[in-house]
Design a protein around this motif. Structure first.
Motif, PDB file in Angstrom:
ATOM      1  N   MET A 262       4.911   3.891  -8.680  1.00  8.04           N
ATOM      2  CA  MET A 262       4.772   2.459  -8.736  1.00  8.04           C
ATOM      3  C   MET A 262       6.127   1.788  -8.571  1.00  8.04           C
ATOM      4  N   ASN A 263       7.156   2.401  -9.129  1.00  5.26           N
ATOM      5  CA  ASN A 263       8.489   1.810  -8.987  1.00  5.26           C
ATOM      6  C   ASN A 263       8.885   1.686  -7.526  1.00  5.26           C
ATOM      7  N   THR A 264       8.518   2.674  -6.714  1.00  9.20           N
ATOM      8  CA  THR A 264       8.858   2.616  -5.288  1.00  9.20           C
ATOM      9  C   THR A 264       8.197   1.419  -4.633  1.00  9.20           C
ATOM     10  N   LEU A 265       6.938   1.175  -4.943  1.00  9.52           N
ATOM     11  CA  LEU A 265       6.239   0.015  -4.395  1.00  9.52           C
ATOM     12  C   LEU A 265       6.871  -1.277  -4.905  1.00  9.52           C
ATOM     13  N   PHE A 266       7.146  -1.333  -6.194  1.00  7.27           N
ATOM     14  CA  PHE A 266       7.686  -2.556  -6.773  1.00  7.27           C
ATOM     15  C   PHE A 266       9.106  -2.841  -6.312  1.00  7.27           C
ATOM     16  N   GLU A 267       9.860  -1.794  -5.952  1.00  7.77           N
ATOM     17  CA  GLU A 267      11.214  -2.003  -5.448  1.00  7.77           C
ATOM     18  C   GLU A 267      11.188  -2.710  -4.097  1.00  7.77           C
ATOM     19  N   LYS A 268      10.094  -2.565  -3.368  1.00  8.62           N
ATOM     20  CA  LYS A 268       9.992  -3.204  -2.059  1.00  8.62           C
ATOM     21  C   LYS A 268       9.941  -4.725  -2.193  1.00  8.62           C
ATOM     22  N   SER A 269       9.290  -5.199  -3.259  1.00  5.61           N
ATOM     23  CA  SER A 269       9.140  -6.640  -3.365  1.00  5.61           C
ATOM     24  C   SER A 269       8.640  -7.044  -4.752  1.00  5.61           C
ATOM     25  N   ASP A 270       9.228  -8.104  -5.273  1.00  2.76           N
ATOM     26  CA  ASP A 270       8.756  -8.666  -6.540  1.00  2.76           C
ATOM     27  C   ASP A 270       7.339  -9.204  -6.372  1.00  2.76           C
ATOM     28  N   ARG A 271       7.049  -9.698  -5.180  1.00  2.00           N
ATOM     29  CA  ARG A 271       5.719 -10.235  -4.897  1.00  2.00           C
ATOM     30  C   ARG A 271       4.650  -9.167  -5.096  1.00  2.00           C
ATOM     31  N   GLU A 272       4.914  -7.964  -4.600  1.00  2.27           N
ATOM     32  CA  GLU A 272       3.963  -6.858  -4.766  1.00  2.27           C
ATOM     33  C   GLU A 272       3.778  -6.514  -6.238  1.00  2.27           C
ATOM     34  N   MET A 273       4.859  -6.516  -6.995  1.00  2.00           N
ATOM     35  CA  MET A 273       4.778  -6.205  -8.412  1.00  2.00           C
ATOM     36  C   MET A 273       3.919  -7.242  -9.137  1.00  2.00           C
ATOM     37  N   LEU A 274       4.182  -8.514  -8.895  1.00  2.67           N
ATOM     38  CA  LEU A 274       3.431  -9.567  -9.559  1.00  2.67           C
ATOM     39  C   LEU A 274       1.961  -9.527  -9.159  1.00  2.67           C
ATOM     40  N   HIS A 275       1.699  -9.291  -7.891  1.00  6.92           N
ATOM     41  CA  HIS A 275       0.321  -9.201  -7.400  1.00  6.92           C
ATOM     42  C   HIS A 275      -0.416  -8.058  -8.094  1.00  6.92           C
ATOM     43  N   SER A 276       0.197  -6.884  -8.139  1.00  8.09           N
ATOM     44  CA  SER A 276      -0.448  -5.730  -8.756  1.00  8.09           C
ATOM     45  C   SER A 276      -0.707  -5.958 -10.239  1.00  8.09           C
ATOM     46  N   LYS A 277       0.220  -6.597 -10.921  1.00  3.34           N
ATOM     47  CA  LYS A 277       0.026  -6.885 -12.343  1.00  3.34           C
ATOM     48  C   LYS A 277      -1.098  -7.890 -12.556  1.00  3.34           C
ATOM     49  N   ARG A 278      -1.210  -8.884 -11.667  1.00  6.17           N
ATOM     50  CA  ARG A 278      -2.314  -9.850 -11.779  1.00  6.17           C
ATOM     51  C   ARG A 278      -3.659  -9.171 -11.531  1.00  6.17           C
ATOM     52  N   VAL A 279      -3.725  -8.330 -10.492  1.00  6.70           N
ATOM     53  CA  VAL A 279      -4.973  -7.618 -10.201  1.00  6.70           C
ATOM     54  C   VAL A 279      -5.351  -6.728 -11.382  1.00  6.70           C
ATOM     55  N   SER A 280      -4.381  -6.047 -11.964  1.00  4.96           N
ATOM     56  CA  SER A 280      -4.629  -5.189 -13.118  1.00  4.96           C
ATOM     57  C   SER A 280      -5.210  -5.987 -14.276  1.00  4.96           C
ATOM     58  N   ALA A 281      -4.630  -7.129 -14.569  1.00  3.38           N
ATOM     59  CA  ALA A 281      -5.105  -7.968 -15.669  1.00  3.38           C
ATOM     60  C   ALA A 281      -6.525  -8.464 -15.405  1.00  3.38           C
ATOM     61  N   ILE A 282      -6.789  -8.894 -14.184  1.00  3.37           N
ATOM     62  CA  ILE A 282      -8.128  -9.386 -13.845  1.00  3.37           C
ATOM     63  C   ILE A 282      -9.152  -8.267 -13.966  1.00  3.37           C
ATOM     64  N   CYS A 283      -8.815  -7.091 -13.463  1.00  2.00           N
ATOM     65  CA  CYS A 283      -9.719  -5.942 -13.576  1.00  2.00           C
ATOM     66  C   CYS A 283     -10.007  -5.619 -15.033  1.00  2.00           C
ATOM     67  N   GLY A 284      -8.976  -5.640 -15.852  1.00  4.36           N
ATOM     68  CA  GLY A 284      -9.155  -5.371 -17.273  1.00  4.36           C
ATOM     69  C   GLY A 284     -10.037  -6.412 -17.936  1.00  4.36           C
TER      70      GLY A 284
END
Length: 58
Positions: free
Chosen positions: A1-23
């Motif tokens: 996950m760190n590799t993906l998040f290092e590419k862009s803060d946007r990707e990190m924020l998006h993934s965290k939002r999707v995770s929260a919504i799924c939960g």
């Protein structure tokens, strides 16, 4: 996950939002705690394939 998040803060924020919504959906549907954790993890990792995609194509 760190590799993906290092590419862009946007990707990190998006993934965290999707995770929260799924939960939140899983909790609303009455899933048990372990299942909710797994579903949140799946939401967090849903774009894992983007690690190997050049930013030009995203």
């Amino acid at each position: 996950m760190n590799t993906l998040f290092e590419k862009s803060d946007r990707e990190m924020l998006h993934s965290k939002r999707v995770s929260a919504i799924c939960g939140d959906i899983a909790v609303t549907m009455g899933f048990d705690e372990d299942d909710v954790k797994q579903i949140r993890l799946a939401g967090l990792m849903h774009d894992i394939g983007k690690i190997d995609i050049d930013n030009h194509y995203q």
